[in-house]
Structure formats: structure tokens, C-alpha cells
Scaffold this active site. Structure first.
Site, mmCIF file in Angstrom:
data_model
loop_
_atom_site.group_PDB
_atom_site.id
_atom_site.type_symbol
_atom_site.label_atom_id
_atom_site.label_comp_id
_atom_site.label_asym_id
_atom_site.label_seq_id
_atom_site.Cartn_x
_atom_site.Cartn_y
_atom_site.Cartn_z
ATOM 1 N N ASP A 135 -6.863 122.124 118.765
ATOM 2 C CA ASP A 135 -7.555 123.397 118.961
ATOM 3 C C ASP A 135 -6.809 124.343 119.886
ATOM 4 O O ASP A 135 -7.418 125.212 120.498
ATOM 5 C CB ASP A 135 -8.970 123.115 119.510
ATOM 6 C CG ASP A 135 -9.898 124.317 119.374
ATOM 7 O OD1 ASP A 135 -9.678 125.127 118.475
ATOM 8 O OD2 ASP A 135 -10.831 124.438 120.184
ATOM 9 N N CYS A 189 -24.154 118.993 101.196
ATOM 10 C CA CYS A 189 -25.233 119.765 101.810
ATOM 11 C C CYS A 189 -26.407 119.972 100.852
ATOM 12 O O CYS A 189 -27.544 120.173 101.302
ATOM 13 C CB CYS A 189 -24.711 121.129 102.268
ATOM 14 S SG CYS A 189 -23.623 121.047 103.706
ATOM 15 N N CYS A 192 -30.104 122.024 101.144
ATOM 16 C CA CYS A 192 -30.513 122.146 102.552
ATOM 17 C C CYS A 192 -29.935 123.419 103.172
ATOM 18 O O CYS A 192 -28.774 123.761 102.953
ATOM 19 C CB CYS A 192 -30.031 120.929 103.337
ATOM 20 S SG CYS A 192 -30.413 121.000 105.108
ATOM 21 N N CYS A 199 -30.147 129.445 113.090
ATOM 22 C CA CYS A 199 -29.327 130.400 113.850
ATOM 23 C C CYS A 199 -30.179 131.550 114.381
ATOM 24 O O CYS A 199 -30.763 132.304 113.610
ATOM 25 C CB CYS A 199 -28.204 130.949 112.977
ATOM 26 S SG CYS A 199 -27.136 132.118 113.856
ATOM 27 N N CYS A 245 -27.144 125.250 115.219
ATOM 28 C CA CYS A 245 -26.868 124.892 113.821
ATOM 29 C C CYS A 245 -26.438 123.432 113.696
ATOM 30 O O CYS A 245 -26.805 122.741 112.743
ATOM 31 C CB CYS A 245 -25.836 125.828 113.196
ATOM 32 S SG CYS A 245 -24.193 125.800 113.959
#
Length: 344
Positions: A135, A189, A192, A199, A245
Site C-alpha cells: 500500500d 455477492c 446482497c 454507507c 461497509c
């Protein structure tokens, strides 16, 4: 020379021994669609003030261009699952919500040291050259992780896994050694939309898309200066990052347990008092967040966030803590203090 299959098996075994939660292999050229997606994202301005995202896009969009000699990319996951529900603090308006990953030591340092140890072992075992990333370089770790089969990018754009859940960091080792690749992950996913609905600022224009300019993590960490009042009122008591989230994802029922004690939350950072935090000067801020990722945003931006949380608290008793800041030397902090008082 050891064959690639045997080498890969040893790499995975050693990675787990070093403390990583999972290890998979892909190729540097495994994400050809990323360059176009990144360009479209930047062209739409969804990266906000993160100018670094627009810089060196040729490398960021194409890992093979970053280091042409690399033949394999070892993608690694390191779990940091919290022992508490990070959403509990959201119902305590006098407290501040700090993202789980920042409630103890900076993961960049921990993961990078682990990557370097694994990399040194790899060189001693099989030769070749390596570069490690966590990162801090123009590497798109999330698409690479999905290509390597560590997990898939969910509708919230973060990587999640059947075996690990949502709570894990990513690290990468690029190497000149050849190893067989793993199959890409399959998106699971379904229908869903728990992460999207969770959020507070409606930062997802559509599933699998994020507008950073509305994301609380971006606003509290990356955004410099005043935040749009329309968004301030939606930030609640988030003062550094946001886990809403991630925490809402049903796949977290399979979340693995974090083994690194340095990720265990410091008690004073799980639900700190806003009244205490808003009074921190620069020296006290640095001492309080020594070794934490929070330290990198600096006292002024952090206190700005705390003042927005105070303004959102609805607790008139916090006005006395905010009032001295209307004369703060930093104009953004002073404006945030005036705004908080006007709200209270």
C-alpha cells in the site's frame, strides 16, 4: 533448481509460518482491465484530492510495467479481525469512531517486515530477485488479490473472502521466479447490498463503484481543508476512517481470527471521548497516536474531524470543549469549531 510447483508449495507453507493468513500467486499481467478502469475513475474525478492516484498511472494500471523482469506476484493476506463490533461506538455520540485498522500499530510497518522476511527466505531458498509492496507504491493490490484468488472485490470495492471475511490487509511480493498461478476468485455477492445500504454518505454510485469524494475514510484521512457541510452532517462520530461497509458484510461470519497481537485494539482507541480528543495540542496528539496510522494526518486535520463529530453529537455539554477552538491558529479548525457550536 527447484521446479515451480514445489517452490510454490514451500512459499505458501513459509508464508503461513511467518504469520500470513493466506498466500496465492498470479502474474504481473493478470489485470489488463485495470488500466482502463483507473483512467475512467480519475477522469470522472472520483479520486478527489488524491493526486498520487493520477500520477504514474502507467505503472499503477499495469503491474508488468512497474518491474518488467518480474514473472510472478505472490499476494498475501493478513487478518486483523476486530474482537468487538466496530459499529457499537456509532450509538455513543460523546465518543469518537476510529477505524479498526488504526486502533493499534501501523499495519504498513508490520506487514512490510513480514514481507521482507518471507522475501529473504525466498531468495535464500531459490535465488531470483524480489520487490515487496504494501500500500505504499503504485500497485493495485486489490485487483491483483482477486486475480490470485485471495478473494473477490465486493460491491464496496474491498476484497472479501469465503474463508477470511472482510478484515484483512494485502501485501505483494514481485519476483523474477516462475511459479504456477492460482485461479481468480469468483464473485459471491449475489443480490446482497448490505455494504451499500450501510454507507452513511451514499458513496457508492452503483455496486462495485466508489466515489471517494463522498467516502468517510477519504474525507477524514485524505481530504485537506474544510469538508462540505452537506457531508459533515452525515459523518456522525467518525473521526478517522470508517468500517461501516466492511462491518455490514454477511461474509464476516466466516472471518478468521487475527493472530498478530499488535492489531489488538488499544482500549483508549476503541471509543475515545470527544471532549478529551478535541483539546489535544500537537505534542499531545503525537504522543497519543505514536505508532498509529492516525498520526500521519496530523493534529489539525484530526481535531477538525473531532469538531465535526461534536457538532453532530447533539450534546450541548460538549460546547465548552469546542469553544476554545474558535481561536485556533489553524483556520480550518477554527471554522470547524464555529460550525460545531452553531449546531449545538
Amino acid at each position: 533448481m527447484m521446479d515451480g510447483v514445489a517452490l510454490k508449495a514451500l512459499v505458501v507453507e513459509q508464508a503461513l509460518a511467518e504469520g500470513f493468513s493466506a498466500a496465492r500467486v498470479t502474474r504481473p499481467d493478470a489485470i489488463p482491465e485495470s488500466a482502463g478502469r483507473l483512467a475512467a475513475y480519475v477522469d470522472a474525478g472520483r479520486h478527489g484530492q488524491m493526486a498520487w492516484m493520477a500520477e504514474r498511472m502507467a505503472w499503477r494500471g499495469n503491474p508488468a510495467a512497474l518491474w518488467p523482469e518480474a514473472k510472478s506476484v505472490i499476494m498475501l493476506a493478513e487478518v486483523y479481525s476486530p474482537e468487538h463490533d466496530p459499529r457499537d461506538v456509532l450509538g455513543q455520540p460523546e465518543k469518537g469512531a476510529i477505524s479498526v485498522y488504526a486502533q493499534n500499530r501501523d499495519y504498513h510497518d508490520i506487514v512490510k517486515k513480514r514481507l521482507k522476511r518471507l522475501g529473504r527466505w525466498l531468495i535464500e531458498e531459490a535465488g531470483g530477485e524480489i520487490k515487496v509492496f504494501v500500500d505504499t507504491a503504485p500497485v493495485m493490490e486489490k485487483p491483483l488479490a482477486a486475480a490470485a484468488g485471495l478473494g473477490w472485490q465486493g460491491k464496496h470495492t474491498n476484497v472479501l473472502s469465503r474463508e477470511l471475511g472482510s478484515w484483512f490487509f494485502l501485501g505483494a511480493i514481485f519476483t523474477t521466479l516462475e511459479m504456477p498461478v492460482d485461479a481468480p476468485a469468483v464473485e459471491n455477492c449475489g443480490s446482497c447490498r448490505a455494504c451499500l445500504d450501510a454507507c452513511p454518505t451514499d458513496a457508492f454510485p452503483a455496486p462495485f463503484q466508489l466515489d471517494a469524494r463522498r467516502c468517510i475514510s477519504y474525507l477524514t484521512i485524505e481530504h485537506k481543508g474544510e469538508i462540505d457541510p452537506e457531508l459533515r452532517v452525515l459523518m456522525g462520530n467518525h473521526i478517522y476512517g470508517c468500517d461501516d461497509c466492511l462491518a455490514a458484510c454477511p461474509w464476516n461470519k466466516f472471518a478468521a481470527t487475527a493472530s498478530e497481537v499488535k492489531y489488538a485494539a488499544r482500549p483508549d482507541l476503541v471509543a475515545p471521548d470527544l471532549a478529551e480528543l478535541v483539546g489535544l495540542d500537537d505534542a499531545a496528539f503525537r504522543e497519543r497516536f505514536s505508532g498509529s496510522p492516525v498520526k500521519r494526518i496530523g493534529r489539525d486535520r484530526f481535531v477538525r474531524n473531532v469538531l465535526y463529530a461534536i457538532g453532530n453529537s447533539g450534546l450541548s455539554g460538549l460546547a465548552s470543549a469546542a469553544r476554545p477552538l474558535v481561536h485556533d491558529p489553524d483556520p480550518v479548525v477554527a471554522e470547524a469549531a464555529r460550525w460545531a457550536l452553531s449546531r449545538l
